[in-house]
Design an enzyme around this catalytic site. Structure first.
Site, PDB file in Angstrom:
ATOM      1  N   GLY A  77      53.514 -40.948  53.661  1.00 18.39           N
ATOM      2  CA  GLY A  77      53.530 -39.407  53.871  1.00 18.39           C
ATOM      3  C   GLY A  77      53.666 -39.063  55.267  1.00 18.39           C
ATOM      4  O   GLY A  77      53.208 -39.557  56.355  1.00 18.39           O
ATOM      5  N   GLY A 104      43.706 -40.869  55.629  1.00 18.64           N
ATOM      6  CA  GLY A 104      43.734 -39.341  56.245  1.00 18.64           C
ATOM      7  C   GLY A 104      45.224 -39.124  56.584  1.00 18.64           C
ATOM      8  O   GLY A 104      45.616 -38.191  57.483  1.00 18.64           O
ATOM      9  N   LEU A 105      46.078 -39.678  55.924  1.00 20.69           N
ATOM     10  CA  LEU A 105      47.382 -39.502  56.119  1.00 20.69           C
ATOM     11  C   LEU A 105      48.047 -39.640  57.560  1.00 20.69           C
ATOM     12  O   LEU A 105      48.948 -38.719  58.118  1.00 20.69           O
ATOM     13  CB  LEU A 105      47.938 -38.080  55.545  1.00 20.69           C
ATOM     14  CG  LEU A 105      47.726 -37.657  53.915  1.00 20.69           C
ATOM     15  CD1 LEU A 105      47.995 -36.585  53.682  1.00 20.69           C
ATOM     16  CD2 LEU A 105      48.784 -38.758  53.447  1.00 20.69           C
ATOM     17  N   CYS A 143      46.376 -35.533  48.125  1.00 20.38           N
ATOM     18  CA  CYS A 143      45.590 -36.495  48.963  1.00 20.38           C
ATOM     19  C   CYS A 143      44.384 -36.206  48.947  1.00 20.38           C
ATOM     20  O   CYS A 143      43.978 -35.223  49.464  1.00 20.38           O
ATOM     21  CB  CYS A 143      46.202 -36.748  50.200  1.00 20.38           C
ATOM     22  SG  CYS A 143      45.410 -37.962  51.189  1.00 20.38           S
ATOM     23  N   ILE A 172      49.545 -41.832  39.161  1.00 21.06           N
ATOM     24  CA  ILE A 172      48.594 -41.029  39.666  1.00 21.06           C
ATOM     25  C   ILE A 172      48.479 -40.988  41.165  1.00 21.06           C
ATOM     26  O   ILE A 172      48.920 -42.479  41.603  1.00 21.06           O
ATOM     27  CB  ILE A 172      47.329 -41.131  39.001  1.00 21.06           C
ATOM     28  CG1 ILE A 172      47.045 -42.858  39.024  1.00 21.06           C
ATOM     29  CG2 ILE A 172      47.524 -40.956  37.337  1.00 21.06           C
ATOM     30  CD1 ILE A 172      45.325 -43.263  38.647  1.00 21.06           C
ATOM     31  N   ASN A 173      47.983 -40.259  41.870  1.00 17.80           N
ATOM     32  CA  ASN A 173      47.463 -40.654  43.272  1.00 17.80           C
ATOM     33  C   ASN A 173      46.289 -41.138  42.915  1.00 17.80           C
ATOM     34  O   ASN A 173      45.908 -41.386  41.750  1.00 17.80           O
ATOM     35  CB  ASN A 173      47.706 -39.404  44.061  1.00 17.80           C
ATOM     36  CG  ASN A 173      47.632 -39.568  45.446  1.00 17.80           C
ATOM     37  OD1 ASN A 173      46.979 -40.359  45.903  1.00 17.80           O
ATOM     38  ND2 ASN A 173      48.421 -38.786  46.028  1.00 17.80           N
ATOM     39  N   GLY A 213      49.648 -46.629  39.423  1.00 16.42           N
ATOM     40  CA  GLY A 213      48.364 -46.821  39.333  1.00 16.42           C
ATOM     41  C   GLY A 213      47.788 -48.205  38.941  1.00 16.42           C
ATOM     42  O   GLY A 213      47.927 -48.425  37.695  1.00 16.42           O
ATOM     43  N   THR A 222      49.169 -50.759  45.604  1.00 18.84           N
ATOM     44  CA  THR A 222      48.235 -51.671  46.326  1.00 18.84           C
ATOM     45  C   THR A 222      48.516 -53.076  45.983  1.00 18.84           C
ATOM     46  O   THR A 222      48.334 -53.863  46.917  1.00 18.84           O
ATOM     47  CB  THR A 222      46.826 -51.425  45.664  1.00 18.84           C
ATOM     48  OG1 THR A 222      46.547 -49.841  45.763  1.00 18.84           O
ATOM     49  CG2 THR A 222      45.664 -52.019  45.996  1.00 18.84           C
TER      50      THR A 222
HETATM   51  C1  LIG Z   1      46.206 -47.408  51.623  1.00 21.43           C
HETATM   52  C2  LIG Z   1      46.969 -46.205  50.876  1.00 21.43           C
HETATM   53  C3  LIG Z   1      47.645 -45.298  51.268  1.00 21.43           C
HETATM   54  C4  LIG Z   1      48.393 -44.304  50.569  1.00 21.43           C
HETATM   55  N1  LIG Z   1      48.894 -43.387  51.101  1.00 21.43           N
HETATM   56  C5  LIG Z   1      49.488 -42.143  50.424  1.00 21.43           C
HETATM   57  C6  LIG Z   1      50.507 -41.114  50.846  1.00 21.43           C
HETATM   58  O1  LIG Z   1      50.464 -41.150  52.323  1.00 21.43           O
HETATM   59  N2  LIG Z   1      50.843 -40.199  49.951  1.00 21.43           N
HETATM   60  C7  LIG Z   1      50.815 -40.326  48.745  1.00 21.43           C
HETATM   61  O2  LIG Z   1      51.194 -39.413  48.090  1.00 21.43           O
HETATM   62  N3  LIG Z   1      50.048 -41.193  48.268  1.00 21.43           N
HETATM   63  C8  LIG Z   1      49.571 -42.254  48.920  1.00 21.43           C
HETATM   64  N4  LIG Z   1      48.873 -43.433  48.396  1.00 21.43           N
HETATM   65  C9  LIG Z   1      48.648 -43.464  47.008  1.00 21.43           C
HETATM   66  C10 LIG Z   1      49.675 -44.156  46.314  1.00 21.43           C
HETATM   67  O3  LIG Z   1      50.799 -44.013  46.396  1.00 21.43           O
HETATM   68  C11 LIG Z   1      49.286 -44.378  44.728  1.00 21.43           C
HETATM   69  O4  LIG Z   1      49.511 -43.073  44.165  1.00 21.43           O
HETATM   70  C12 LIG Z   1      47.809 -44.778  44.213  1.00 21.43           C
HETATM   71  O5  LIG Z   1      47.463 -45.863  45.267  1.00 21.43           O
HETATM   72  C13 LIG Z   1      47.985 -45.494  42.930  1.00 21.43           C
HETATM   73  O6  LIG Z   1      48.690 -46.787  42.800  1.00 21.43           O
HETATM   74  P1  LIG Z   1      48.294 -48.290  42.948  1.00 21.43           P
HETATM   75  O7  LIG Z   1      47.175 -48.394  42.391  1.00 21.43           O
HETATM   76  O8  LIG Z   1      49.427 -49.046  42.615  1.00 21.43           O
HETATM   77  O9  LIG Z   1      48.128 -48.321  44.475  1.00 21.43           O
HETATM   78  C14 LIG Z   1      48.213 -44.440  49.149  1.00 21.43           C
HETATM   79  C15 LIG Z   1      47.516 -45.449  48.538  1.00 21.43           C
HETATM   80  C16 LIG Z   1      47.032 -46.454  49.375  1.00 21.43           C
HETATM   81  C17 LIG Z   1      46.224 -47.585  48.779  1.00 21.43           C
END
Ligand SMILES: Cc1cc2nc3c(=O)[nH]c(=O)nc-3n(C[C@H](O)[C@H](O)[C@H](O)COP(=O)(O)O)c2cc1C
Ligand SMILES: Cc1cc2nc3c(=O)[nH]c(=O)nc-3n(C[C@H](O)[C@H](O)[C@H](O)COP(=O)(O)OP(=O)(O)OC[C@H]3O[C@@H](n4cnc5c(N)ncnc54)[C@H](O)[C@@H]3O)c2cc1C
Ligand code: FES
Lengths: 300, 257
Positions: free
Chosen positions: A45, A71-72, A128, A189-190, A241, A264
């Site tokens: 982000g 915290g972005l 977020c 999903i986020n 997700g 992840t």
């Molecule tokens: C360390 C970390 C940082 C993330 N930063 C962002 C971000 O900056 N903007 C955003 O839209 N999602 C962010 N996400 C969410 C991921 O893009 C994703 O939507 C979420 O982790 C689910 O997918 P996953 O289970 O494959 O990780 C972040 C996730 C993690 C683990």
């Protein structure tokens, strides 16, 4: 055999991308993973100015997943364009910039700055869970989400993906609100909001107390939400997700996702997304699938 | 080049209560330098993140790590047998800048599980002809690696309960033995590093300290592992820096701990 998919007029060579915040701007993984193979890279982000992020500890492992409260933190859009975008230009993959902000004006400022670059699409992070005032609020009220989408669409010269929060009562309502606001696609999903407590110290593990829950353990929730959202709207859905292998990715595609993001799992294996691509190909060979698009939403 | 790779366990044994020495055969060994670390991946699928462990020693073809069983992941790893393989991510972090230490006397301080990386440093300093004295801080008389340090350099010991060496911390041992140097290199728990930073400032010494933080990616992508910095960081453009890439070794003056 055809792996390419189209999202809002942008042709991806395959449906696999990296999820925002888990792959930096690609730079950090470039020596370990072949970025040219990816359908797209979704960047961390980026905001109009640099953000410091939250105090540490910012990450914690939980059973089958993790919590994060980064915290972005980001260097701001100017540095991002000068450094990260320049770096990505050398690669044969699409670049989707994830945009964050505290206010609609901040989102719009970033989008306007990126309008004349080679970026393919914007992904708007209205979801977020780790930023105090703002972001999540945009993603938790259907009316606010629709208005935010409209405002961003009004200035964006590239397709807009609205990234939805799973921390809502009805994901369908949120998907419909984004569509009504003119979104070109939605992604979900986020992270889910979670908490971990250190029982020996009787303390929260994360400095922020709560953090976004991601990783393999969230997958069933994510697949269900992608299914519900994609059946509610006509615009393409990008599913994510807990995807760590091709089988996981295929569940999302069959549920209705046009493309998928690996998040992840990059931490567990820097080449996870490449293995997802290989595995999807192998699946298509096994079942004689000519075109990946025939799998989208094919669950019954 | 950083990568995730499969390594063969050549030797794995408990060297003190709850402290294990793990020797891995891996081509990553060639790239290792003192102060760096590698991520060890547990095999249990419920544990998705690597465990960052410092390099305690390395030669052309093998890496040695000495770790304490701290929780579920290290407990699981401690059960791996020699002959098995384990996946690791390396080499991570910056390591010590030996050039900056040339011509100076070094005091290398290790506290608790911060002791292992100082052994690799002691070996490298000896090879480079840099004068080095080690001060090792333990909780009690269950010392580990002490004899191996003694083969490399002058070695002093402190223990919190006074059952080995000076009673107290590594700094108490420095004072008691009147040890002097131009540079301190230190790895250990945060209270020790804070005291070391203060001590170095007082004495006008340079100090390089190795920091720890919870990590997810280990390669600079997630921004999980930052520490506050005095100046704006060149990469992040805010007042914090990534321990996994720009660290774990920092000039004590540059970080706010
Ligand atoms: C360390 C970390 C940082 C993330 N930063 C962002 C971000 O900056 N903007 C955003 O839209 N999602 C962010 N996400 C969410 C991921 O893009 C994703 O939507 C979420 O982790 C689910 O997918 P996953 O289970 O494959 O990780 C972040 C996730 C993690 C683990
Ligand atoms: C750069 C660096 C070098 C290190 N070198 C060594 C070493 O040489 N020997 C040694 O014994 N230990 C070392 N540690 C600490 C070691 O990483 C942790 O003890 C270990 O990760 C604990 O894992 P666990 O599953 O047993 O504990 P759990 O508490 O179950 O772990 C849960 C999660 O928290 C993380 N975690 C827990 N404690 C720490 C910690 N102190 N630092 C960072 N992450 C932690 C784990 O990696 C895991 O993701 C180092 C840490 C860092 C950051
Ligand atoms: S652990 Fe991800 S940036 Fe350091």
């Amino acid at each position: 055999m055809k792996l390419s998919v189209n999202i809002a007029g942008v042709e991806l060579k395959n449906p696999v991308m990296t999820a925002s915040g888990t792959f930096g701007s690609g730079m950090e993984y470039a020596e370990m993973a072949d970025l040219n193979r990816l359908g797209a890279i979704v960047t961390k982000g980026v905001a109009n100015v640099a953000w410091e992020g939250n105090p540490t500890p910012r990450v914690a492992e939980v059973y089958g997943g993790m919590l994060n409260a980064i915290g972005l933190q980001n260097p701001g859009v100017d540095v991002f364009m000068e450094r990260d975008l320049k770096f990505l230009e050398a690669y044969d993959t699409k670049v989707i910039v994830n945009v964050c902000g505290h206010t609609v004006e901040e989102y719009c400022e970033v989008v306007e700055k990126l309008n004349d670059t080679k970026v393919s699409m914007y992904e708007i992070n209205v979801s977020c869970p780790n930023v105090k005032a703002g972001a999540l609020a945009f993603g938790q009220d259907a009316g606010v989400l629709e208005a935010t989408t409209k405002a961003i669409k009004a200035v964006a010269k590239k397709p807009v993906i609205m990234k939805l929060s799973p921390n809502v009562t009805s994901i369908k309502d949120m998907a419909l609100a984004a569509e009504a606001g003119g979104a070109d696609a939605i992604s979900l999903i986020n992270t889910l909001i979670g908490m971990k407590i250190d029982i020996n110290r009787k303390k929260f593990v994360l400095a922020n107390r709560t953090g976004g829950f991601s990783g393999p353990a969230v997958k069933p929730v994510a697949v269900r939400m992608v299914y519900e959202a994609s059946h509610a709207v006509k615009i393409p859905v990008i599913g994510m997700g807990g995807i760590s292998n091709a089988e996981d990715a295929l569940e999302f595609i069959l549920a209705g996702a046009t493309a998928v993001s690996v998040g992840t799992a990059n931490f567990t294996d820097p080449e996870a997304s490449m293995k997802v691509i290989d595995g999807i190909e192998a699946y298509m060979v096994k079942y004689g699938t000519e075109d990946i698009r025939s799998l989208i939403g094919a669950v019954s | 080049m950083k990568r995730k790779t499969e390594a063969l366990i050549k030797e794995h044994k408990e060297i003190s209560e709850g402290i294990f020495s793990l020797v891995l055969e891996t081509e990553l060994a060639k790239e290792a330098c003192p102060g760096q670390f590698a991520g060890v991946y547990p095999k249990d699928g419920s544990r998705i993140l690597m465990r960052p462990i410092s390099i305690c020693d390395a030669d052309e073809s093998s890496l040695r790590m000495v770790y304490r069983v701290a929780g579920g992941g290290t407990k699981e790893i401690s059960g791996y047998k020699s002959g098995e393989t384990v996946e690791i991510l390396g080499m991570l972090g910056n390591g010590y800048d030996l050039e900056a230490l040339k011509g100076k006397r070094v005091l290398s301080l290790g506290g608790g599980i911060g002791i292992p990386p100082m052994l690799y440093l002691a070996k490298a300093l000896k090879m480079a002809g840099i004068e080095n004295t080690a001060v090792l801080g333990y909780a009690d008389n269950k010392t580990f690696l002490k004899e191996e340090f003694e083969e490399q350099c002058g070695t002093y010991v402190a223990s919190m309960d006074g059952s080995a060496g000076t009673k107290g911390t590594v700094l108490d041992a420095i004072k008691e033995n009147g040890l002097e140097a131009e540079v301190i290199c230190a790895c250990g728990p945060m209270p020790m590093l804070k005291a070391v930073k203060e001590y170095a400032q007082e004495k006008g010494m340079e100090a390089y300290i190795s920091l720890e933080e919870r990590m997810a990616c280990g390669v600079g992508a997630c921004l999980g592992c930052v520490t506050k910095t005095v100046k704006k960081d060149e990469h992040t453009h805010v007042n914090n820096t990534r321990i996994c890439v720009e660290g774990p070794v920092f000039d004590a003056k540059e970080v706010c701990i």
